[in-house]
Design a protein around this motif. Sequence first.
Motif, PDB file in Angstrom:
ATOM      1  N   VAL A  76       0.856  -1.176   0.000  1.00 44.96           N
ATOM      2  CA  VAL A  76       0.000   0.000   0.000  1.00 44.96           C
ATOM      3  C   VAL A  76       0.897   1.233   0.000  1.00 44.96           C
ATOM      4  O   VAL A  76       1.763   1.388   0.869  1.00 44.96           O
ATOM      5  CB  VAL A  76      -0.946   0.038   1.218  1.00 44.96           C
ATOM      6  N   ILE A  77       0.696   2.103  -0.989  1.00 44.90           N
ATOM      7  CA  ILE A  77       1.527   3.286  -1.165  1.00 44.90           C
ATOM      8  C   ILE A  77       0.759   4.516  -0.700  1.00 44.90           C
ATOM      9  O   ILE A  77      -0.375   4.751  -1.119  1.00 44.90           O
ATOM     10  CB  ILE A  77       1.945   3.445  -2.630  1.00 44.90           C
ATOM     11  N   PHE A  78       1.408   5.300   0.168  1.00 43.91           N
ATOM     12  CA  PHE A  78       0.837   6.534   0.677  1.00 43.91           C
ATOM     13  C   PHE A  78       1.718   7.692   0.212  1.00 43.91           C
ATOM     14  O   PHE A  78       2.721   8.012   0.851  1.00 43.91           O
ATOM     15  CB  PHE A  78       0.757   6.505   2.204  1.00 43.91           C
ATOM     16  N   PRO A  79       1.375   8.314  -0.917  1.00 40.74           N
ATOM     17  CA  PRO A  79       2.203   9.416  -1.418  1.00 40.74           C
ATOM     18  C   PRO A  79       1.936  10.701  -0.640  1.00 40.74           C
ATOM     19  O   PRO A  79       0.816  10.971  -0.210  1.00 40.74           O
ATOM     20  CB  PRO A  79       1.750   9.546  -2.873  1.00 40.74           C
ATOM     21  N   GLY A  80       3.001  11.488  -0.468  1.00 43.40           N
ATOM     22  CA  GLY A  80       2.861  12.766   0.215  1.00 43.40           C
ATOM     23  C   GLY A  80       3.220  13.913  -0.704  1.00 43.40           C
ATOM     24  O   GLY A  80       3.089  13.821  -1.927  1.00 43.40           O
ATOM     25  N   ALA A  81       3.688  15.005  -0.122  1.00 43.64           N
ATOM     26  CA  ALA A  81       4.059  16.183  -0.896  1.00 43.64           C
ATOM     27  C   ALA A  81       5.197  15.841  -1.857  1.00 43.64           C
ATOM     28  O   ALA A  81       6.038  14.989  -1.574  1.00 43.64           O
ATOM     29  CB  ALA A  81       4.483  17.313   0.045  1.00 43.64           C
ATOM     30  N   GLU A  82       5.211  16.533  -3.010  1.00 41.48           N
ATOM     31  CA  GLU A  82       6.264  16.301  -4.000  1.00 41.48           C
ATOM     32  C   GLU A  82       6.484  17.558  -4.813  1.00 41.48           C
ATOM     33  O   GLU A  82       5.580  18.378  -4.960  1.00 41.48           O
ATOM     34  CB  GLU A  82       5.909  15.108  -4.904  1.00 41.48           C
ATOM     35  N   ALA A  83       7.698  17.701  -5.320  1.00 41.27           N
ATOM     36  CA  ALA A  83       8.010  18.871  -6.132  1.00 41.27           C
ATOM     37  C   ALA A  83       9.264  18.622  -6.961  1.00 41.27           C
ATOM     38  O   ALA A  83      10.207  17.968  -6.509  1.00 41.27           O
ATOM     39  CB  ALA A  83       8.218  20.106  -5.252  1.00 41.27           C
ATOM     40  N   TYR A  84       9.252  19.164  -8.167  1.00 42.70           N
ATOM     41  CA  TYR A  84      10.428  19.133  -9.037  1.00 42.70           C
ATOM     42  C   TYR A  84      11.459  20.138  -8.523  1.00 42.70           C
ATOM     43  O   TYR A  84      11.108  21.268  -8.136  1.00 42.70           O
ATOM     44  CB  TYR A  84      10.013  19.486 -10.464  1.00 42.70           C
ATOM     45  N   VAL A  85      12.716  19.734  -8.501  1.00 44.31           N
ATOM     46  CA  VAL A  85      13.804  20.607  -8.046  1.00 44.31           C
ATOM     47  C   VAL A  85      14.678  20.959  -9.242  1.00 44.31           C
ATOM     48  O   VAL A  85      15.364  20.098  -9.816  1.00 44.31           O
ATOM     49  CB  VAL A  85      14.645  19.913  -6.948  1.00 44.31           C
ATOM     50  N   SER A  86      14.663  22.216  -9.618  1.00 49.25           N
ATOM     51  CA  SER A  86      15.466  22.693 -10.740  1.00 49.25           C
ATOM     52  C   SER A  86      16.912  22.918 -10.319  1.00 49.25           C
ATOM     53  O   SER A  86      17.169  23.421  -9.211  1.00 49.25           O
ATOM     54  CB  SER A  86      14.879  24.008 -11.267  1.00 49.25           C
ATOM     55  N   PRO A  87      17.875  22.587 -11.161  1.00 44.64           N
ATOM     56  CA  PRO A  87      19.274  22.880 -10.850  1.00 44.64           C
ATOM     57  C   PRO A  87      19.520  24.373 -10.606  1.00 44.64           C
ATOM     58  O   PRO A  87      20.460  24.748  -9.898  1.00 44.64           O
ATOM     59  CB  PRO A  87      20.026  22.401 -12.094  1.00 44.64           C
ATOM     60  N   SER A  88      18.656  25.215 -11.172  1.00 43.15           N
ATOM     61  CA  SER A  88      18.829  26.662 -11.003  1.00 43.15           C
ATOM     62  C   SER A  88      18.579  27.108  -9.567  1.00 43.15           C
ATOM     63  O   SER A  88      18.941  28.231  -9.191  1.00 43.15           O
ATOM     64  CB  SER A  88      17.895  27.423 -11.945  1.00 43.15           C
ATOM     65  N   PHE A  89      17.977  26.237  -8.744  1.00 40.39           N
ATOM     66  CA  PHE A  89      17.760  26.587  -7.337  1.00 40.39           C
ATOM     67  C   PHE A  89      19.055  26.556  -6.521  1.00 40.39           C
ATOM     68  O   PHE A  89      19.145  27.175  -5.468  1.00 40.39           O
ATOM     69  CB  PHE A  89      16.768  25.616  -6.682  1.00 40.39           C
ATOM     70  N   TYR A  90      20.042  25.799  -6.996  1.00 43.29           N
ATOM     71  CA  TYR A  90      21.261  25.594  -6.218  1.00 43.29           C
ATOM     72  C   TYR A  90      22.269  26.724  -6.427  1.00 43.29           C
ATOM     73  O   TYR A  90      22.633  27.018  -7.581  1.00 43.29           O
ATOM     74  CB  TYR A  90      21.956  24.295  -6.625  1.00 43.29           C
ATOM     75  N   PRO A  91      22.771  27.336  -5.363  1.00 42.51           N
ATOM     76  CA  PRO A  91      23.902  28.256  -5.521  1.00 42.51           C
ATOM     77  C   PRO A  91      25.112  27.560  -6.149  1.00 42.51           C
ATOM     78  O   PRO A  91      25.919  28.201  -6.829  1.00 42.51           O
ATOM     79  CB  PRO A  91      24.207  28.693  -4.076  1.00 42.51           C
TER      80      PRO A  91
END
Length: 209
Positions: A76-91
Amino acid sequence: MYTPSAFAIDDLTTLHRQILDTRLAMLVTHGDNGLQASHLPLLLSPEQGPNGTLYGHLARANPQWRELEGGAEALVIFPGAEAYVSPSFYPAKAEHGKVVPTWNYIAVHAYGRAEVFSDAQRLRDLVSALTDRHENGRAQPWKVDDAPAHYIDSMLKAIVGFALPIQRLEGKRKLSQNRSTADIAGVREGLVASHDPHDQALAHLMPKE
């Protein structure tokens, strides 16, 4: 579920919280008909068994309940919050450019073998509990007793209930914990600035300095 130690959720209370926060879970089994999956609202009884017990029901016309009845292990899978992380976010992108896209997310997987039941009163108690949970907070919450008794009786004959004691629980919180403090802050700021509510929800779960 592949879970590096930095992302693992080991606390039972936290695992249960994700289960309780997930409104629609995914029940997966494998049997003579191959893989089958159903999307279901489930109830958790955390005090039943070492890891808790899940309760739900399937349409009698859905052949997956027969896999459960036959003793097939269920995931049984319980998915939670998710988001794509762009490389541009990283210093770090400006420093050396050695960055790639990824995805941050939270998920819990529960494993076990279910008991199937068709007792009318037990089914009625189950659907009443599910209804009360999801009607809670409405100005005029609907109750199972609001419908004609004979109609509810006919509906109960069309479903099969199950109780699934959780034999094993796995949890994952991938929130950039493997990145530097600066990169984590960059991801959080990038997601907060997004217009997508999914991104913003994930951002508020990320570690802060």
